[in-house]
Design an enzyme around this catalytic site. Structure first.
Site, short mmCIF file in Angstrom:
data_model
loop_
_atom_site.label_atom_id
_atom_site.label_comp_id
_atom_site.label_asym_id
_atom_site.label_seq_id
_atom_site.Cartn_x
_atom_site.Cartn_y
_atom_site.Cartn_z
N ARG A 99 0.86 -1.19 0.00
CA ARG A 99 0.00 0.00 0.00
C ARG A 99 0.89 1.23 0.00
O ARG A 99 1.94 1.26 0.65
CB ARG A 99 -0.92 0.02 1.23
CG ARG A 99 -2.14 -0.89 1.12
CD ARG A 99 -3.15 -0.32 0.13
NE ARG A 99 -4.41 -1.03 0.12
CZ ARG A 99 -4.75 -1.95 -0.77
NH1 ARG A 99 -3.88 -2.31 -1.71
NH2 ARG A 99 -5.95 -2.51 -0.72
N GLU A 103 -3.28 8.21 -5.35
CA GLU A 103 -3.42 7.55 -6.64
C GLU A 103 -4.60 8.15 -7.40
O GLU A 103 -5.67 8.33 -6.82
CB GLU A 103 -3.62 6.04 -6.47
CG GLU A 103 -2.42 5.36 -5.85
CD GLU A 103 -2.58 3.85 -5.70
OE1 GLU A 103 -3.61 3.30 -6.18
OE2 GLU A 103 -1.69 3.20 -5.12
N HIS A 156 -0.52 0.69 -9.90
CA HIS A 156 -1.24 -0.22 -9.01
C HIS A 156 -1.77 -1.42 -9.79
O HIS A 156 -2.98 -1.68 -9.84
CB HIS A 156 -2.40 0.51 -8.32
CG HIS A 156 -2.83 -0.16 -7.04
ND1 HIS A 156 -3.31 0.54 -5.95
CD2 HIS A 156 -2.85 -1.47 -6.67
CE1 HIS A 156 -3.62 -0.30 -4.98
NE2 HIS A 156 -3.34 -1.53 -5.40
#
Length: 305
Positions: free
Chosen positions: A213, A242, A261
């Site tokens: 994360r 993000e 991601h």
């Protein structure tokens, strides 16, 4: 979703419609695993007994009201293990063989002979000892790396890591490894664990990989460690914000590899996530134990190993 639609009334809802969809619902499938819509919609959850999230990490739905409720929380543990492990191995090899440097020279039409590194004989600390961390450890060991783990509980003779050190003592154990891989779940204990102190404790010239994360790291501290040369490189698949903002200095740093991601998102991953939910839905309807039940105090699915 067809088997589920035959067995239950299914309501599909975007974030704005979630409160209305939650009223009278017995179960919730959080398919958009990055959505933060549930906390504000929670007051409408009048009959909810089970929440399933389409990710391994549960931090988007780990808010106090859910944590303190009797609602069961399950995740999609197991879907991403092998894919993320392959991704990490690819990054480790890419750094050792300087693939990014070769691509830059190719784009410049420049022929420049260089020496690269062996991966075998180097060392890694995998921070996070759940199924993803274990899959990473097994692949790194397979190419000749020495691997240890960092987790909630220190132990020896672990089947995948050999030695597991306490992540609470992270700075005592990062000084002697060539690569630090972050795959830990995001909890109150792990948030910001990779800060200026942790980066300063790492071996000069070592590399940092984050596929866990973004909030595990303090981005500004990482940038400083990279700019100073203390860390030679970083590979980042997750970020505090993000999408990564265009103005982030990480975009233009030649010693940084950035991906959006996506380390676990291989062909077929969306179907696999629905299949995990469908299997648990069948168990739930039949009164059988659910898989991947999250310990809401810990913030992840506990393991005996």
């Amino acid at each position: 979703m067809e088997p589920i639609e035959r067995a239950a009334t299914v309501r599909y809802a975007a974030a704005a419609d979630l409160p209305d969809a939650l009223r009278g619902a017995d179960a919730l499938f959080v398919y958009d695993f990055l959505s933060r819509a549930l906390p504000s919609a929670w007051p409408a959850a009048d009959t909810l007994g089970w929440v399933h999230i389409a990710s391994a990490g549960v931090d988007p739905v780990m808010f106090p009201e859910l944590r303190d409720s009797d609602v069961v929380l399950t995740n999609s543990r197991g879907v991403f293990d092998a894919a993320i492990a392959e991704y990490v191995l690819g990054l480790v090899i890419a750094f050792a063989k300087d693939f990014a440097g070769s691509l830059r020279l190719q784009q410049q039409r420049t022929w420049r002979h260089r020496e690269t590194e062996r991966v075998a004989g180097t060392s890694a600390l995998v921070v996070g000892t759940g199924p993803i961390g274990r899959a990473v450890a097994r692949l790194l060991r397979a190419v000749g790396m020495s691997v240890a783990g960092a987790g909630r509980r220190a132990r020896r003779d672990d089947p995948d890591f050999g030695t597991v050190v306490s992540s609470a003592e992270l700075t005592d154990h990062v000084a002697d490894v060539d690569v630090v891989v972050a795959v830990a779940p995001l909890t109150e204990q792990t948030k910001g664990m990779f800060d200026a102190r942790a980066f300063a404790a790492m071996k000069p010239g070592s590399r940092f990989v984050n596929v866990g994360r973004g909030e595990l790291m303090v981005t500004d501290d990482l940038v400083s460690a990279l700019r100073s040369g203390h860390l030679s490189a970083a590979a980042l698949d997750v970020f505090e914000q993000e999408p990564l903002p265009p103005e982030s200095p990480l975009w233009t740093m030649e010693n940084v590899l950035i991906s959006a991601h996506m380390s676990g998102d291989v062909v077929g991953w969306r179907d696999a996530l629905v299949e995990v939910f469908a299997d648990n839905f069948a168990r739930w309807c039949e009164g059988r134990p659910l898989r991947n039940v999250v310990d809401k105090r810990l913030g992840y699915v506990p393991s005996m190993s």
